[in-house]
Design a protein around this motif. Structure first.
Motif, PDB file in Angstrom:
ATOM      1  N   LYS A 151     -21.435  18.467   7.394  1.00 32.73           N
ATOM      2  CA  LYS A 151     -22.578  17.674   7.846  1.00 32.73           C
ATOM      3  C   LYS A 151     -23.505  18.621   8.596  1.00 32.73           C
ATOM      4  O   LYS A 151     -23.223  19.035   9.695  1.00 32.73           O
ATOM      5  N   GLY A 152     -24.616  19.003   7.942  1.00 32.75           N
ATOM      6  CA  GLY A 152     -25.487  19.999   8.537  1.00 32.75           C
ATOM      7  C   GLY A 152     -24.749  21.312   8.681  1.00 32.75           C
ATOM      8  O   GLY A 152     -24.220  21.852   7.701  1.00 32.75           O
ATOM      9  N   ASN A 153     -24.680  21.828   9.904  1.00 38.03           N
ATOM     10  CA  ASN A 153     -23.965  23.082  10.161  1.00 38.03           C
ATOM     11  C   ASN A 153     -22.516  22.859  10.577  1.00 38.03           C
ATOM     12  O   ASN A 153     -21.790  23.821  10.834  1.00 38.03           O
ATOM     13  N   LEU A 154     -22.110  21.590  10.650  1.00 38.30           N
ATOM     14  CA  LEU A 154     -20.751  21.274  11.054  1.00 38.30           C
ATOM     15  C   LEU A 154     -19.848  21.164   9.834  1.00 38.30           C
ATOM     16  O   LEU A 154     -20.094  20.353   8.939  1.00 38.30           O
ATOM     17  N   ASN A 155     -18.803  21.970   9.794  1.00 38.61           N
ATOM     18  CA  ASN A 155     -17.814  21.932   8.711  1.00 38.61           C
ATOM     19  C   ASN A 155     -16.495  21.412   9.268  1.00 38.61           C
ATOM     20  O   ASN A 155     -15.991  21.924  10.271  1.00 38.61           O
ATOM     21  N   VAL A 156     -15.952  20.389   8.611  1.00 38.04           N
ATOM     22  CA  VAL A 156     -14.770  19.691   9.114  1.00 38.04           C
ATOM     23  C   VAL A 156     -13.642  19.761   8.091  1.00 38.04           C
ATOM     24  O   VAL A 156     -13.850  19.493   6.909  1.00 38.04           O
ATOM     25  N   LEU A 157     -12.450  20.127   8.541  1.00 39.75           N
ATOM     26  CA  LEU A 157     -11.277  20.202   7.677  1.00 39.75           C
ATOM     27  C   LEU A 157     -10.099  19.514   8.349  1.00 39.75           C
ATOM     28  O   LEU A 157      -9.759  19.806   9.494  1.00 39.75           O
ATOM     29  N   LEU A 158      -9.480  18.585   7.631  1.00 37.51           N
ATOM     30  CA  LEU A 158      -8.266  17.930   8.105  1.00 37.51           C
ATOM     31  C   LEU A 158      -7.135  18.191   7.140  1.00 37.51           C
ATOM     32  O   LEU A 158      -7.363  18.328   5.933  1.00 37.51           O
ATOM     33  N   GLU A 159      -5.915  18.254   7.663  1.00 33.02           N
ATOM     34  CA  GLU A 159      -4.726  18.418   6.831  1.00 33.02           C
ATOM     35  C   GLU A 159      -3.590  17.587   7.412  1.00 33.02           C
ATOM     36  O   GLU A 159      -3.410  17.525   8.640  1.00 33.02           O
ATOM     37  N   GLN A 160      -2.836  16.938   6.533  1.00 32.83           N
ATOM     38  CA  GLN A 160      -1.649  16.198   6.960  1.00 32.83           C
ATOM     39  C   GLN A 160      -0.506  17.198   7.041  1.00 32.83           C
ATOM     40  O   GLN A 160       0.014  17.656   6.023  1.00 32.83           O
ATOM     41  N   ILE A 161      -0.112  17.550   8.265  1.00 32.99           N
ATOM     42  CA  ILE A 161       0.851  18.630   8.453  1.00 32.99           C
ATOM     43  C   ILE A 161       2.287  18.121   8.539  1.00 32.99           C
ATOM     44  O   ILE A 161       3.227  18.916   8.563  1.00 32.99           O
ATOM     45  N   SER A 162       2.455  16.799   8.600  1.00 32.94           N
ATOM     46  CA  SER A 162       3.788  16.195   8.555  1.00 32.94           C
ATOM     47  C   SER A 162       3.641  14.789   7.998  1.00 32.94           C
ATOM     48  O   SER A 162       2.632  14.118   8.252  1.00 32.94           O
ATOM     49  N   HIS A 163       4.632  14.368   7.212  1.00 39.52           N
ATOM     50  CA  HIS A 163       4.585  13.028   6.627  1.00 39.52           C
ATOM     51  C   HIS A 163       5.441  12.049   7.420  1.00 39.52           C
ATOM     52  O   HIS A 163       5.030  10.928   7.694  1.00 39.52           O
ATOM     53  N   HIS A 164       6.648  12.464   7.785  1.00 46.40           N
ATOM     54  CA  HIS A 164       7.529  11.665   8.635  1.00 46.40           C
ATOM     55  C   HIS A 164       8.024  12.546   9.764  1.00 46.40           C
ATOM     56  O   HIS A 164       8.897  13.386   9.546  1.00 46.40           O
ATOM     57  N   PRO A 165       7.477  12.400  10.980  1.00 47.24           N
ATOM     58  CA  PRO A 165       6.453  11.426  11.360  1.00 47.24           C
ATOM     59  C   PRO A 165       5.077  11.868  10.860  1.00 47.24           C
ATOM     60  O   PRO A 165       4.867  13.047  10.570  1.00 47.24           O
ATOM     61  N   PRO A 166       4.129  10.930  10.759  1.00 40.62           N
ATOM     62  CA  PRO A 166       2.795  11.300  10.291  1.00 40.62           C
ATOM     63  C   PRO A 166       2.024  12.067  11.366  1.00 40.62           C
ATOM     64  O   PRO A 166       1.796  11.557  12.462  1.00 40.62           O
ATOM     65  N   VAL A 167       1.658  13.299  11.067  1.00 35.28           N
ATOM     66  CA  VAL A 167       0.904  14.133  12.009  1.00 35.28           C
ATOM     67  C   VAL A 167      -0.300  14.722  11.278  1.00 35.28           C
ATOM     68  O   VAL A 167      -0.157  15.261  10.180  1.00 35.28           O
ATOM     69  N   PRO A 217      -6.065   2.023   6.140  1.00 35.00           N
ATOM     70  CA  PRO A 217      -6.216   3.139   5.198  1.00 35.00           C
ATOM     71  C   PRO A 217      -4.866   3.592   4.658  1.00 35.00           C
ATOM     72  O   PRO A 217      -3.810   3.218   5.170  1.00 35.00           O
ATOM     73  N   TYR A 218      -4.894   4.418   3.606  1.00 34.93           N
ATOM     74  CA  TYR A 218      -3.654   4.950   3.033  1.00 34.93           C
ATOM     75  C   TYR A 218      -2.979   5.889   4.028  1.00 34.93           C
ATOM     76  O   TYR A 218      -3.632   6.610   4.779  1.00 34.93           O
ATOM     77  N   ASN A 219      -1.659   5.900   4.007  1.00 39.55           N
ATOM     78  CA  ASN A 219      -0.920   6.919   4.746  1.00 39.55           C
ATOM     79  C   ASN A 219      -1.051   8.238   3.984  1.00 39.55           C
ATOM     80  O   ASN A 219      -0.632   8.326   2.822  1.00 39.55           O
ATOM     81  N   PRO A 220      -1.604   9.272   4.594  1.00 38.87           N
ATOM     82  CA  PRO A 220      -1.812  10.534   3.866  1.00 38.87           C
ATOM     83  C   PRO A 220      -0.495  11.144   3.397  1.00 38.87           C
ATOM     84  O   PRO A 220       0.527  11.043   4.072  1.00 38.87           O
ATOM     85  N   ILE A 221      -0.532  11.793   2.247  1.00 43.53           N
ATOM     86  CA  ILE A 221       0.648  12.492   1.751  1.00 43.53           C
ATOM     87  C   ILE A 221       0.726  13.860   2.420  1.00 43.53           C
ATOM     88  O   ILE A 221      -0.261  14.361   2.976  1.00 43.53           O
ATOM     89  N   LEU A 222       1.893  14.471   2.378  1.00 42.62           N
ATOM     90  CA  LEU A 222       2.092  15.777   2.990  1.00 42.62           C
ATOM     91  C   LEU A 222       1.190  16.811   2.319  1.00 42.62           C
ATOM     92  O   LEU A 222       1.190  16.945   1.090  1.00 42.62           O
ATOM     93  N   GLY A 223       0.421  17.535   3.124  1.00 39.47           N
ATOM     94  CA  GLY A 223      -0.459  18.570   2.592  1.00 39.47           C
ATOM     95  C   GLY A 223      -1.816  18.062   2.136  1.00 39.47           C
ATOM     96  O   GLY A 223      -2.665  18.855   1.714  1.00 39.47           O
ATOM     97  N   GLU A 224      -2.030  16.757   2.222  1.00 36.68           N
ATOM     98  CA  GLU A 224      -3.336  16.196   1.858  1.00 36.68           C
ATOM     99  C   GLU A 224      -4.418  16.775   2.772  1.00 36.68           C
ATOM    100  O   GLU A 224      -4.191  17.013   3.962  1.00 36.68           O
ATOM    101  N   THR A 225      -5.609  16.992   2.237  1.00 31.62           N
ATOM    102  CA  THR A 225      -6.707  17.552   3.017  1.00 31.62           C
ATOM    103  C   THR A 225      -7.965  16.708   2.853  1.00 31.62           C
ATOM    104  O   THR A 225      -8.096  15.937   1.902  1.00 31.62           O
ATOM    105  N   HIS A 226      -8.872  16.869   3.792  1.00 33.75           N
ATOM    106  CA  HIS A 226     -10.198  16.255   3.702  1.00 33.75           C
ATOM    107  C   HIS A 226     -11.182  17.264   4.261  1.00 33.75           C
ATOM    108  O   HIS A 226     -11.072  17.676   5.423  1.00 33.75           O
ATOM    109  N   HIS A 227     -12.151  17.677   3.427  1.00 34.63           N
ATOM    110  CA  HIS A 227     -13.042  18.794   3.751  1.00 34.63           C
ATOM    111  C   HIS A 227     -14.479  18.356   3.500  1.00 34.63           C
ATOM    112  O   HIS A 227     -14.866  18.095   2.358  1.00 34.63           O
ATOM    113  N   VAL A 228     -15.263  18.261   4.576  1.00 34.59           N
ATOM    114  CA  VAL A 228     -16.630  17.742   4.494  1.00 34.59           C
ATOM    115  C   VAL A 228     -17.552  18.551   5.403  1.00 34.59           C
ATOM    116  O   VAL A 228     -17.136  19.024   6.467  1.00 34.59           O
TER     117      VAL A 228
END
Length: 384
Positions: A128-144, A115-126
């Motif tokens: 599923k039913g009652n479950l809400n999921v949020l991801l954020e790339q909080i560091s680029h180097h190193p990738p966290v 997959p792509y290496n996420p950019i700094l500050g990139e998010t993914h928000h989805v």
């Protein structure tokens, strides 16, 4: 057949692709002339090299970000394992369900594409039913990457903070994943902490990819612990052997008494044997949990953030799916150049990038993240 759903937004495509499932990955994701291209890719890379800054050409990319892969491991299941975690009658029952849920986050990896290496500050928000999921790339180097997920109906919360550390070893690439994952069953006042296995990509003598290493799941409020070991027992030439094996035990750490033994294959079935009476039962069936996974749908185009993975990489993903490699190269370069411009602008102003969704720290214990908001809101992207 890879399913793709697209919408136009501010002259940029939002591309949602079929989730990676427990079956061997779709042939559309495999790079042509694989072995020859891989050898040419690593010919100038020295053994022991850190690959976190290594840029893959689009030909070697999956049409999705690493954030999406992390998110899919949480929200892309055909059965609701989280509810089972919450509904267990005893602490032991709940830990057994948490073990099954933890195994469900393991997905096969296609060798030769990533997959792509996420950019700094990139998010993914989805949602599923009652479950809400949020991801954020909080560091680029190193990738966290940080993850926060909440299910208000079940009163469940997840918090992850993890950092992959891939290194080239001459005949293989090993990506150790540092950090911890927390699953909180708030109705029971229980927090389960766990790590995840490492990814091993073998180049010689036979190419292949598998998860390996030890995973420990510990309930902070009880003395119950699960110890799991992921391994692939293949022969030297990769012929035969026992692949995707998982073994382990559940024990009371206060007395060191082993209560159950875990044995099976994480891409098939996993059984639990009671050490008192020898009775065994299936606690995880990958075919049941991972069957008929569907491509997420876009419910609200205007609600998609500019930082959403499907938005940031939409043009590149579409080019890869169309096998238009020149357009893919241009699209990837555009994203990378924009990131360099933003970094230069911040440096010229003496500004430090700050996460929008997490309080972030990096100390002797490693990277830590804490969600700014108590719950994750409903998302414009819906997992089916």
């Amino acid at each position: 057949m890879v399913q793709v759903k697209m919408e136009e937004k501010r002259e940029t495509k939002i591309v949602l692709t079929e989730p990676l499932s427990i079956r061997d990955s779709d042939a559309s994701y495999k790079a042509p002339n694989l072995m020859q291209r891989i050898l040419s890719l690593f010919k100038n890379v020295r053994p022991g090299s850190d690959l976190t800054r290594f840029q893959l050409p689009p030909l070697f990319n999956l049409p999705k970000s690493q954030l999406q892969c992390y998110g899919e491991s949480v929200y892309c299941t055909a059965s609701d394992l989280l509810s089972k975690c919450n509904n267990g009658e005893s602490p032991v029952d709940r830990l057994i369900s948490v073990v099954a849920w933890c195994i469900s986050t393991t997905r096969p990896v296609t060798f030769g594409v990533a997959p792509y290496n996420p950019i700094l500050g990139e998010t993914h928000h989805v949602s599923k039913g009652n479950l809400n999921v949020l991801l954020e790339q909080i560091s680029h180097h190193p990738p966290v990457t940080a993850l926060h997920a909440t299910d208000e109906k079940e009163n469940i919360e997840m918090i992850w903070c993890q950092r992959p550390d891939p290194k080239f070893n001459g005949t293989s690439v090993e990506a150790k994943v540092y950090g911890k994952r927390q699953l909180k069953l708030l109705n029971h006042g229980e927090t389960y902490e766990m790590n995840c296995p490492h990814l091993l990509l073998k180049i010689f003598p036979v190419i292949g990819a598998d998860w390996a290493g030890k995973v420990t799941i510990r309930c902070l409020e009880t003395s119950l612990v699960a110890e799991l070991s992921y391994k692939s027992n293949s022969s030297f030439l990769g012929i035969g052997g026992n692949h995707r094996v998982i073994k382990g035990k559940i024990l009371d750490s206060s007395s060191l008494k082993v209560l159950y033994e875990v044995d099976g294959h994480w891409d098939r079935t996993v059984k639990l044997k009671d050490t008192n009476n020898g009775q065994a039962r299936v606690i995880y069936d990958a075919k049941e949990v991972m069957s008929d996974l569907q491509t997420p749908i876009l419910k609200d185009t205007e609600g998609v953030w500019q930082t959403e993975s499907a938005h940031v990489w939409g043009e590149l993903s579409q080019a890869i799916l169309s096998k238009d490699w020149e357009k893919a190269r241009e699209a990837k370069l555009k994203v990378e150049e924009r990131q360099r411009e933003l970094m230069t602008e911040r440096e010229s102003k003496g500004e430090t990038w700050i996460s929008k969704h997490f309080v972030v720290s990096n100390d002797k214990e490693g990277w830590q993240c804490s969600p700014i908001h108590k719950t994750v809101l409903d998302a414009p992207i819906i997992a089916l």
